[in-house]
Structures are given as C-alpha cells and as structure tokens.
Motif scaffolding. Sequence first.
Motif, PDB file in Angstrom:
ATOM      1  N   TRP A   1       2.031  60.630  97.609  1.00 46.54           N
ATOM      2  CA  TRP A   1       1.618  61.441  98.171  1.00 46.54           C
ATOM      3  C   TRP A   1       0.861  61.472  98.947  1.00 46.54           C
ATOM      4  N   LEU A   2      -0.314  61.243  99.091  1.00 47.21           N
ATOM      5  CA  LEU A   2      -2.210  61.562  99.863  1.00 47.21           C
ATOM      6  C   LEU A   2      -1.915  60.737 100.924  1.00 47.21           C
TER       7      LEU A   2
ATOM      8  N   SER B   1       8.103  66.756 101.858  1.00 49.10           N
ATOM      9  CA  SER B   1       7.425  65.845 101.741  1.00 49.10           C
ATOM     10  C   SER B   1       5.803  66.666 103.506  1.00 49.10           C
ATOM     11  N   VAL B   2       5.263  65.609 103.879  1.00 49.78           N
ATOM     12  CA  VAL B   2       3.964  66.236 104.572  1.00 49.78           C
ATOM     13  C   VAL B   2       4.820  66.120 105.569  1.00 49.78           C
ATOM     14  N   ALA B   3       5.341  64.596 106.299  1.00 50.29           N
ATOM     15  CA  ALA B   3       6.040  65.190 107.500  1.00 50.29           C
ATOM     16  C   ALA B   3       7.113  66.094 107.640  1.00 50.29           C
ATOM     17  N   ALA B   4       7.509  66.125 106.593  1.00 50.67           N
ATOM     18  CA  ALA B   4       8.543  67.189 106.764  1.00 50.67           C
ATOM     19  C   ALA B   4       8.446  68.772 106.343  1.00 50.67           C
ATOM     20  N   LEU B   5       6.923  68.768 106.420  1.00 56.30           N
ATOM     21  CA  LEU B   5       6.312  70.390 106.196  1.00 56.30           C
ATOM     22  C   LEU B   5       5.520  70.224 107.801  1.00 56.30           C
TER      23      LEU B   5
ATOM     24  N   ARG C   1      -2.540  73.316 108.066  1.00 55.60           N
ATOM     25  CA  ARG C   1      -2.655  71.142 108.228  1.00 55.60           C
ATOM     26  C   ARG C   1      -1.614  70.823 109.391  1.00 55.60           C
ATOM     27  N   ALA C   2      -0.322  71.396 108.794  1.00 57.42           N
ATOM     28  CA  ALA C   2       0.690  71.361 109.162  1.00 57.42           C
ATOM     29  C   ALA C   2       1.144  71.733 110.805  1.00 57.42           C
ATOM     30  N   ALA C   3       0.333  72.804 110.913  1.00 53.40           N
ATOM     31  CA  ALA C   3       0.524  72.924 112.194  1.00 53.40           C
ATOM     32  C   ALA C   3      -0.713  73.128 113.101  1.00 53.40           C
TER      33      ALA C   3
ATOM     34  N   ALA D   1       0.834  61.737 111.488  1.00 48.26           N
ATOM     35  CA  ALA D   1       1.036  62.953 110.072  1.00 48.26           C
ATOM     36  C   ALA D   1      -0.025  61.899 110.090  1.00 48.26           C
ATOM     37  N   ALA D   2      -0.622  61.679 109.274  1.00 48.11           N
ATOM     38  CA  ALA D   2      -1.631  60.933 108.368  1.00 48.11           C
ATOM     39  C   ALA D   2      -2.818  61.704 108.459  1.00 48.11           C
TER      40      ALA D   2
END
Length: 153
Positions: free
Chosen positions: A64-65, A78-82, A108-110, A119-120
């Motif tokens: 996940w990290l 997922s982070v990508a989906a967020l 972070r996502a914004a 995304a990384a």
Amino acid sequence: MSLTPPVRLHLTTPPLDDAARRGGFGSARPCPGHEGLAGPDMGAWAGRTLDEVAAEDPEAVHRWLTDPEFAPPGGGESVAALITRTGDHLAGLEPGRHHAVVAQAVVRAAVVSALELPAAVFWRLDVRPDTVTALSGRAGRWNLLVGAPRAGG
C-alpha cells in the motif's frame, strides 16, 4: 480574450486528538458540499491504526505504501483511485471560494492531482494536522500556495 473566474480552495485538516488517533485511518466521511473530498475508503483496515494493520499484515501495508495501484483488502480504495477521485472533484468546482475540512490523505491527493505530479509523490508530502493548504486556479490550471503567514501571527 476573457479569463474564466478563479477557483480558490482551502483544505483544512482537523486537529489530531485522541479520538482521531484511536479511530485509525480510513475515515471516509465527506465534507458537506464536497462529497468528492471524502477520506479514502480503507476497506477492512478502516478504524484501525497503521501499527495494528502492519502487525497483522506487514506485506500488504508495504504494498500500500509503495504501489499506488494497491487497494486495501475488503474493497478499499487505492492511492491512485483517491487521487483520481479528488482530481475529478477539483475539476468540477464552480468559480469562487471553497473551504473543506478533509483528511490529510485528501490534501496529499489534491496536491498531486492539481500539480499533475506522479502518484508516487503522494507519500512524500507531509501534511500536518490543524493546517490549511490553499489551491487556486482557473481553466484547469492550479497553483499551490506555499508559505502563507499564520493567522494572528
């Protein structure tokens, strides 16, 4: 040539108190008026601390990290989906001023979405509790306000 009216978005993170710590990550509560800025859905990990989940499944936490496409088990996001969901919300904001109280992950996502970062980078952004992050833009071009003076300071 007519410029589109600007959008200004202030993302405020709540203070980190004992209740928030105990609630763990994954509070997907939406901010009224900004449902697209809800915190990430953590699936089976919701309501647990990162330490609790890591003790049970360190390999999944590591994935996940390190892998933005990996979603927590049990229907997590997922982070990508967020990042995509948050970016879609930003793109749909009406001109004017907006204020949303959001989870640190949403800030972070914004920022990743608004600045078109890979995304990384998501995990490389430190977002402190009880702070404001400001984004402004027009016609799909966003700017990040860095170094604003403290209120009352």
